[in-house]
Motif scaffolding. Structure first.
Motif, PDB file in Angstrom:
ATOM      1  N   ASN A  49       3.048  -4.447  -4.138  1.00 56.01           N
ATOM      2  CA  ASN A  49       2.078  -3.484  -4.671  1.00 56.01           C
ATOM      3  C   ASN A  49       1.434  -2.623  -3.585  1.00 56.01           C
ATOM      4  OD1 ASN A  49       2.536  -4.581  -7.252  1.00 56.01           O
ATOM      5  ND2 ASN A  49       0.922  -6.095  -6.960  1.00 56.01           N
ATOM      6  N   GLY A  50       2.232  -2.194  -2.624  1.00 55.72           N
ATOM      7  CA  GLY A  50       1.734  -1.308  -1.579  1.00 55.72           C
ATOM      8  C   GLY A  50       0.980  -1.989  -0.456  1.00 55.72           C
ATOM      9  N   VAL A  51       0.888  -3.325  -0.488  1.00 55.80           N
ATOM     10  CA  VAL A  51       0.204  -4.078   0.566  1.00 55.80           C
ATOM     11  C   VAL A  51       1.247  -4.866   1.347  1.00 55.80           C
ATOM     12  CG1 VAL A  51      -1.478  -5.894   1.070  1.00 55.80           C
ATOM     13  CG2 VAL A  51      -1.930  -4.261  -0.771  1.00 55.80           C
ATOM     14  N   VAL A  52       1.216  -4.709   2.660  1.00 58.88           N
ATOM     15  CA  VAL A  52       2.133  -5.448   3.522  1.00 58.88           C
ATOM     16  C   VAL A  52       1.390  -6.637   4.106  1.00 58.88           C
ATOM     17  CG1 VAL A  52       3.437  -5.377   5.686  1.00 58.88           C
ATOM     18  CG2 VAL A  52       3.595  -3.488   4.073  1.00 58.88           C
ATOM     19  N   LYS A  53       2.017  -7.806   3.984  1.00 59.47           N
ATOM     20  CA  LYS A  53       1.498  -9.036   4.581  1.00 59.47           C
ATOM     21  C   LYS A  53       2.472  -9.438   5.672  1.00 59.47           C
ATOM     22  CE  LYS A  53       0.755 -13.922   3.544  1.00 59.47           C
ATOM     23  NZ  LYS A  53       0.899 -14.968   2.499  1.00 59.47           N
ATOM     24  N   ALA A  54       1.935  -9.743   6.852  1.00 65.72           N
ATOM     25  CA  ALA A  54       2.783 -10.150   7.967  1.00 65.72           C
ATOM     26  C   ALA A  54       2.214 -11.413   8.589  1.00 65.72           C
ATOM     27  CB  ALA A  54       2.870  -9.040   9.002  1.00 65.72           C
ATOM     28  N   SER A  68      -2.442  -1.701   4.231  1.00 66.79           N
ATOM     29  CA  SER A  68      -2.078  -0.876   3.075  1.00 66.79           C
ATOM     30  C   SER A  68      -2.128   0.584   3.496  1.00 66.79           C
ATOM     31  CB  SER A  68      -3.052  -1.145   1.927  1.00 66.79           C
ATOM     32  OG  SER A  68      -4.359  -0.719   2.288  1.00 66.79           O
ATOM     33  N   LYS A  69      -2.171   1.451   2.531  1.00 64.39           N
ATOM     34  CA  LYS A  69      -2.174   2.889   2.825  1.00 64.39           C
ATOM     35  C   LYS A  69      -3.385   3.316   3.661  1.00 64.39           C
ATOM     36  CE  LYS A  69      -4.469   4.154  -1.456  1.00 64.39           C
ATOM     37  NZ  LYS A  69      -4.369   4.859  -2.718  1.00 64.39           N
ATOM     38  N   TYR A  70      -4.402   2.475   3.735  1.00 60.96           N
ATOM     39  CA  TYR A  70      -5.599   2.807   4.501  1.00 60.96           C
ATOM     40  C   TYR A  70      -5.429   2.548   5.993  1.00 60.96           C
ATOM     41  CZ  TYR A  70      -7.474   3.045  -0.157  1.00 60.96           C
ATOM     42  OH  TYR A  70      -7.672   3.379  -1.472  1.00 60.96           O
ATOM     43  N   ALA A  74      -0.308   1.345  11.162  1.00 58.81           N
ATOM     44  CA  ALA A  74       0.110  -0.058  11.164  1.00 58.81           C
ATOM     45  C   ALA A  74       1.120  -0.323  10.052  1.00 58.81           C
ATOM     46  CB  ALA A  74      -1.105  -0.967  11.003  1.00 58.81           C
ATOM     47  N   LEU A  75       0.928   0.299   8.915  1.00 59.36           N
ATOM     48  CA  LEU A  75       1.838   0.119   7.774  1.00 59.36           C
ATOM     49  C   LEU A  75       3.245   0.597   8.125  1.00 59.36           C
ATOM     50  CD1 LEU A  75       1.942  -0.744   4.757  1.00 59.36           C
ATOM     51  CD2 LEU A  75       1.495   1.643   4.202  1.00 59.36           C
ATOM     52  N   VAL A  76       3.345   1.775   8.691  1.00 63.13           N
ATOM     53  CA  VAL A  76       4.652   2.322   9.079  1.00 63.13           C
ATOM     54  C   VAL A  76       5.300   1.427  10.138  1.00 63.13           C
ATOM     55  CG1 VAL A  76       5.778   4.254  10.261  1.00 63.13           C
ATOM     56  CG2 VAL A  76       4.123   4.701   8.449  1.00 63.13           C
ATOM     57  N   ALA A  77       4.506   0.994  11.110  1.00 65.21           N
ATOM     58  CA  ALA A  77       5.043   0.153  12.179  1.00 65.21           C
ATOM     59  C   ALA A  77       5.579  -1.166  11.625  1.00 65.21           C
ATOM     60  CB  ALA A  77       3.973  -0.114  13.233  1.00 65.21           C
ATOM     61  N   LEU A  78       4.791  -1.834  10.799  1.00 65.53           N
ATOM     62  CA  LEU A  78       5.228  -3.127  10.269  1.00 65.53           C
ATOM     63  C   LEU A  78       6.486  -3.010   9.418  1.00 65.53           C
ATOM     64  CD1 LEU A  78       1.895  -4.923   9.387  1.00 65.53           C
ATOM     65  CD2 LEU A  78       3.606  -5.650  11.039  1.00 65.53           C
ATOM     66  N   LYS A  79       6.584  -1.939   8.657  1.00 68.70           N
ATOM     67  CA  LYS A  79       7.771  -1.740   7.809  1.00 68.70           C
ATOM     68  C   LYS A  79       9.019  -1.458   8.644  1.00 68.70           C
ATOM     69  CE  LYS A  79       5.758  -0.013   3.516  1.00 68.70           C
ATOM     70  NZ  LYS A  79       5.738   1.153   2.621  1.00 68.70           N
TER      71      LYS A  79
END
Length: 163
Positions: A49-54, A68-70, A74-79
């Motif tokens: 749901n748009g949230v990345v957990k690492a 998340s989108k906020y 970090a979101l782009v990097a983790l993905k």
């Protein structure tokens, strides 16, 4: 001009020891933690749901980070990082419903040598904090868990420098 609070080199075990004291998160070493700098091996990344957990393993435990989108960088990097990989994370500690996690501001891949340098600096900072005489809301058992984690980190550093 408002300055950011510096990120403190902190192990997962110390992050998970935090307690809220007068609107501050205080660890079992006595350090007030808000922004942290952690390195370790990225072992798992999931998205829902748009949230990345690492999950990042730093030698003292697994640290959970959520973005998340906020937190677009970090979101782009983790993905884009394939686990397992050494990473460095700067982020803010969050405590929600008794659960502790880090909301990353920056995530970057690093080398094993960079992780080794961070490990050396984090050991020094944690040793220094543990040697200070401070009145803590933590039990002796909670403090001992951080001391034990520090010993594991020292052993990990010896393994890394021996190879």
């Amino acid at each position: 001009m408002m300055r950011r609070m510096p990120a403190k080199r902190t192990f997962a075990a110390e992050i998970y020891s935090v307690k809220e004291v007068n609107d501050r998160l205080v660890s079992a070493t006595g350090r007030a933690l808000k922004r942290v700098f952690v390195t370790g091996v990225l072992v798992d990344v999931t998205e829902r749901n748009g949230v990345v957990k690492a999950q990042i393993f730093d030698g003292t435990g697994k640290l959970t980070i959520f973005c998340s989108k906020y937190q677009p960088e970090a979101l782009v990097a983790l993905k884009s990082i394939d686990a397992p990989a050494y990473v460095a994370v700067v982020g803010r500690i969050k405590a929600v419903d008794g659960k502790i996690f880090v909301r990353p501001e920056f995530v970057n891949t690093i080398t094993a040598k960079e992780h080794e340098l961070w490990l050396r600096e984090a050991i020094y900072a944690t040793d220094k904090a543990l040697s200070a005489e401070v009145d803590l809301p933590h039990s002796e058992e909670e403090r001992q868990r951080v001391v034990d984690a520090l010993e594991r980190a020292k052993a990990r550093l010896q393994e890394l420098t021996a190879s």
